[in-house]
Design an enzyme around this catalytic site. Structure first.
Site, PDB file in Angstrom:
ATOM      1  N   SER A   1      60.022 -31.982 -44.962  1.00  0.00           N
ATOM      2  CA  SER A   1      61.081 -32.966 -45.209  1.00  0.00           C
ATOM      3  C   SER A   1      60.484 -34.351 -45.458  1.00  0.00           C
ATOM      4  O   SER A   1      59.616 -34.784 -44.714  1.00  0.00           O
ATOM      5  CB  SER A   1      61.991 -33.102 -43.984  1.00  0.00           C
ATOM      6  OG  SER A   1      62.555 -31.877 -43.660  1.00  0.00           O
TER       7      SER A   1
ATOM      8  N   HIS B   1      65.463 -30.085 -49.836  1.00  0.00           N
ATOM      9  CA  HIS B   1      64.309 -29.248 -50.211  1.00  0.00           C
ATOM     10  C   HIS B   1      64.465 -28.830 -51.676  1.00  0.00           C
ATOM     11  O   HIS B   1      65.468 -28.248 -52.048  1.00  0.00           O
ATOM     12  CB  HIS B   1      64.217 -27.998 -49.331  1.00  0.00           C
ATOM     13  CG  HIS B   1      63.640 -28.263 -47.978  1.00  0.00           C
ATOM     14  ND1 HIS B   1      62.370 -27.892 -47.614  1.00  0.00           N
ATOM     15  CD2 HIS B   1      64.171 -28.873 -46.905  1.00  0.00           C
ATOM     16  CE1 HIS B   1      62.135 -28.257 -46.373  1.00  0.00           C
ATOM     17  NE2 HIS B   1      63.221 -28.860 -45.910  1.00  0.00           N
TER      18      HIS B   1
ATOM     19  N   HIS C   1      62.988 -21.112 -44.894  1.00  0.00           N
ATOM     20  CA  HIS C   1      62.879 -21.000 -43.436  1.00  0.00           C
ATOM     21  C   HIS C   1      63.519 -19.689 -42.974  1.00  0.00           C
ATOM     22  O   HIS C   1      64.445 -19.176 -43.599  1.00  0.00           O
ATOM     23  CB  HIS C   1      63.612 -22.161 -42.762  1.00  0.00           C
ATOM     24  CG  HIS C   1      63.127 -23.506 -43.192  1.00  0.00           C
ATOM     25  ND1 HIS C   1      63.513 -24.074 -44.380  1.00  0.00           N
ATOM     26  CD2 HIS C   1      62.268 -24.381 -42.605  1.00  0.00           C
ATOM     27  CE1 HIS C   1      62.912 -25.265 -44.510  1.00  0.00           C
ATOM     28  NE2 HIS C   1      62.156 -25.468 -43.449  1.00  0.00           N
TER      29      HIS C   1
ATOM     30  N   TYR D   1      65.521 -19.325 -40.558  1.00  0.00           N
ATOM     31  CA  TYR D   1      66.945 -19.485 -40.205  1.00  0.00           C
ATOM     32  C   TYR D   1      67.875 -19.378 -41.416  1.00  0.00           C
ATOM     33  O   TYR D   1      69.077 -19.246 -41.267  1.00  0.00           O
ATOM     34  CB  TYR D   1      67.196 -20.817 -39.473  1.00  0.00           C
ATOM     35  CG  TYR D   1      66.867 -22.059 -40.266  1.00  0.00           C
ATOM     36  CD1 TYR D   1      67.661 -22.489 -41.333  1.00  0.00           C
ATOM     37  CD2 TYR D   1      65.751 -22.823 -39.946  1.00  0.00           C
ATOM     38  CE1 TYR D   1      67.355 -23.623 -42.053  1.00  0.00           C
ATOM     39  CE2 TYR D   1      65.432 -23.965 -40.656  1.00  0.00           C
ATOM     40  CZ  TYR D   1      66.239 -24.352 -41.712  1.00  0.00           C
ATOM     41  OH  TYR D   1      65.919 -25.467 -42.436  1.00  0.00           O
ATOM     42  N   GLU D   2      67.312 -19.432 -42.618  1.00  0.00           N
ATOM     43  CA  GLU D   2      68.163 -19.284 -43.797  1.00  0.00           C
ATOM     44  C   GLU D   2      68.588 -17.834 -43.988  1.00  0.00           C
ATOM     45  O   GLU D   2      69.445 -17.534 -44.822  1.00  0.00           O
ATOM     46  CB  GLU D   2      67.435 -19.801 -45.042  1.00  0.00           C
ATOM     47  CG  GLU D   2      67.207 -21.299 -45.003  1.00  0.00           C
ATOM     48  CD  GLU D   2      66.430 -21.803 -46.206  1.00  0.00           C
ATOM     49  OE1 GLU D   2      66.981 -21.793 -47.309  1.00  0.00           O
ATOM     50  OE2 GLU D   2      65.256 -22.190 -46.032  1.00  0.00           O
TER      51      GLU D   2
ATOM     52  N   ALA E   1      58.603 -31.611 -40.495  1.00  0.00           N
ATOM     53  CA  ALA E   1      59.272 -32.557 -39.603  1.00  0.00           C
ATOM     54  C   ALA E   1      59.429 -31.843 -38.272  1.00  0.00           C
ATOM     55  O   ALA E   1      59.680 -30.634 -38.239  1.00  0.00           O
ATOM     56  CB  ALA E   1      60.639 -32.916 -40.171  1.00  0.00           C
TER      57      ALA E   1
ATOM     58  N   MET F   1      60.831 -25.778 -37.001  1.00  0.00           N
ATOM     59  CA  MET F   1      61.362 -24.482 -37.449  1.00  0.00           C
ATOM     60  C   MET F   1      60.561 -23.879 -38.597  1.00  0.00           C
ATOM     61  O   MET F   1      61.089 -23.107 -39.399  1.00  0.00           O
ATOM     62  CB  MET F   1      62.833 -24.659 -37.858  1.00  0.00           C
ATOM     63  CG  MET F   1      63.690 -25.286 -36.770  1.00  0.00           C
ATOM     64  SD  MET F   1      65.347 -25.650 -37.344  1.00  0.00           S
ATOM     65  CE  MET F   1      65.963 -26.696 -35.997  1.00  0.00           C
ATOM     66  N   SER F   2      59.278 -24.213 -38.675  1.00  0.00           N
ATOM     67  CA  SER F   2      58.467 -23.678 -39.788  1.00  0.00           C
ATOM     68  C   SER F   2      57.006 -23.601 -39.343  1.00  0.00           C
ATOM     69  O   SER F   2      56.701 -23.609 -38.160  1.00  0.00           O
ATOM     70  CB  SER F   2      58.586 -24.614 -41.007  1.00  0.00           C
ATOM     71  OG  SER F   2      58.022 -25.872 -40.713  1.00  0.00           O
TER      72      SER F   2
ATOM     73  N   ASN G   1      62.048 -37.371 -34.526  1.00  0.00           N
ATOM     74  CA  ASN G   1      62.986 -37.690 -33.428  1.00  0.00           C
ATOM     75  C   ASN G   1      62.372 -37.221 -32.121  1.00  0.00           C
ATOM     76  O   ASN G   1      61.493 -36.362 -32.129  1.00  0.00           O
ATOM     77  CB  ASN G   1      64.319 -36.944 -33.661  1.00  0.00           C
ATOM     78  CG  ASN G   1      64.101 -35.442 -33.798  1.00  0.00           C
ATOM     79  OD1 ASN G   1      63.703 -34.959 -34.864  1.00  0.00           O
ATOM     80  ND2 ASN G   1      64.321 -34.708 -32.727  1.00  0.00           N
TER      81      ASN G   1
ATOM     82  N   HIS H   1      70.480 -33.839 -38.562  1.00  0.00           N
ATOM     83  CA  HIS H   1      69.604 -33.665 -39.723  1.00  0.00           C
ATOM     84  C   HIS H   1      69.440 -35.008 -40.452  1.00  0.00           C
ATOM     85  O   HIS H   1      68.389 -35.298 -41.011  1.00  0.00           O
ATOM     86  CB  HIS H   1      70.205 -32.608 -40.649  1.00  0.00           C
ATOM     87  CG  HIS H   1      69.328 -32.239 -41.811  1.00  0.00           C
ATOM     88  ND1 HIS H   1      68.032 -31.775 -41.658  1.00  0.00           N
ATOM     89  CD2 HIS H   1      69.536 -32.268 -43.157  1.00  0.00           C
ATOM     90  CE1 HIS H   1      67.494 -31.541 -42.853  1.00  0.00           C
ATOM     91  NE2 HIS H   1      68.401 -31.839 -43.775  1.00  0.00           N
TER      92      HIS H   1
HETATM   93  N1  HPA Z   1      63.795 -29.610 -33.123  1.00  0.00           N
HETATM   94  C1  HPA Z   1      63.471 -28.638 -34.000  1.00  0.00           C
HETATM   95  N2  HPA Z   1      63.135 -28.899 -35.263  1.00  0.00           N
HETATM   96  C2  HPA Z   1      63.099 -30.170 -35.664  1.00  0.00           C
HETATM   97  C3  HPA Z   1      63.415 -31.225 -34.806  1.00  0.00           C
HETATM   98  C4  HPA Z   1      63.783 -30.933 -33.454  1.00  0.00           C
HETATM   99  O1  HPA Z   1      64.081 -31.812 -32.629  1.00  0.00           O
HETATM  100  N3  HPA Z   1      63.283 -32.371 -35.524  1.00  0.00           N
HETATM  101  C5  HPA Z   1      62.882 -32.005 -36.768  1.00  0.00           C
HETATM  102  N4  HPA Z   1      62.769 -30.681 -36.852  1.00  0.00           N
END
Ligand code: HPA
Length: 275
Positions: free
Chosen positions: A31, A62, A84, A86-87, A114, A212-213, A236, A248
């Site tokens: 990202s 993306h 990903h 989760y998709e 990210a 998540m990757s 974050n 997001h």
């Molecule tokens: N958790 C999981 N995946 C993420 C996060 C998070 O806080 N921030 C960016 N991708």
């Protein structure tokens, strides 16, 4: 569908019909790093949609294409957009692009993403070099019949993130005056962000960032003998570590804010990666 090796070869052949460019290093953009492509001295672009059987990302922000070109002297293939787990894609599809880039000739893989910061020393906007990962919460992408031509049945994962490339990344950061922290990345399936209790568990397990990757891609790359480097943009603080709810939008905002220095770091790493 056929077996994994057939799929990898078919995708690589489809790309070969569009360009004969041979990359030495592969880069997957997370990202906010989409703009990296604009700096590239571009030789060819191949849209994922032009490759039969290739998975296409459904996530806002993306894109979906391979860029082929040079970072300094280094011939690179860049993935602008990844899929990903989760998709809803099976792990085999999630990691197919990584295998295809190796099949095209890439010997090294630089992974970016990210992530949420878990470690007490991490702040939103930090860059974190991956020293290791925890992938125990996602299915292994190596489950299934082993393709001996890709790699061994039981690959070693002692040094997933190459010490040599970590030293390169740290040197690049120092040269540019960019602060680069280091830590362990933990991959979850997503798509939901974690609960504060899950984050406390991940802290106890020794993770410093969660996302998540990446770990799944790193595993198939190591299976194929690639040298791997990973860098997270901590967008974050993870759930429960700040008083804010996660979104997001916040992830994208921070990724965009840090994009320039993240891009410069990756650029410097790639242009010195062969030395
Ligand atoms: N958790 C999981 N995946 C993420 C996060 C998070 O806080 N921030 C960016 N991708």
């Amino acid at each position: 569908m056929g077996n994994v090796l057939d799929r990898v070869r078919r995708c690589a052949d489809a790309i070969r019909e569009k360009t004969s460019f041979t990359p030495r290093t592969a880069l997957i953009l997370g990202s906010g790093l989409g703009g990296f492509g604009e700096r590239l001295s571009l030789e060819a672009v191949v849209e994922y949609s032009e490759i039969p059987g290739f998975p296409i990302s459904t996530v806002p922000g993306h894109q979906g294409r391979f860029l082929f070109g040079y970072v300094g002297q280094e011939p690179v293939v860049v993935m602008q957009g990844r899929v990903h787990y989760y998709e809803g894609y099976p792990m085999e599809d999630v990691v197919l692009p990584t295998r295809v880039m190796a099949q095209l000739g890439a010997k090294r893989l630089v992974l970016t993403n990210a992530a949420g910061g878990i470690g007490s020393q991490l702040e939103a906007g930090d860059l974190m070099l991956l020293t290791d990962h925890i992938a125990s919460f996602v299915p292994s992408p190596l489950i299934g019949p082993n393709e001996d031509q890709l790699g061994t049945r039981f690959p070693d994962m002692t040094e997933v993130y190459s010490l040599r490339l970590r030293e390169k990344a740290l040197a690049a950061a120092q040269k540019l005056g960019i602060r680069l922290k280091q830590g362990v990345y933990l991959q979850t399936t997503g798509p939901q962000y974690e609960t504060p209790s899950e984050i406390r568990m991940y802290q106890a397990l020794g993770a410093h960032a969660v996302g998540m990757s990446t770990a799944c891609e790193a595993m198939v790359a190591r299976h194929m003998g690639m040298e791997v480097c990973g860098i997270s943009c901590v967008t974050n603080l993870a759930a429960g570590l700040s008083d804010k709810a996660l979104s997001h939008e916040e992830v994208q905002e921070t990724a965009d804010r840090v994009a320039q220095s993240f891009q410069s770091l990756v650029w410097e790493l790639l242009s010195t990666i062969e030395e």
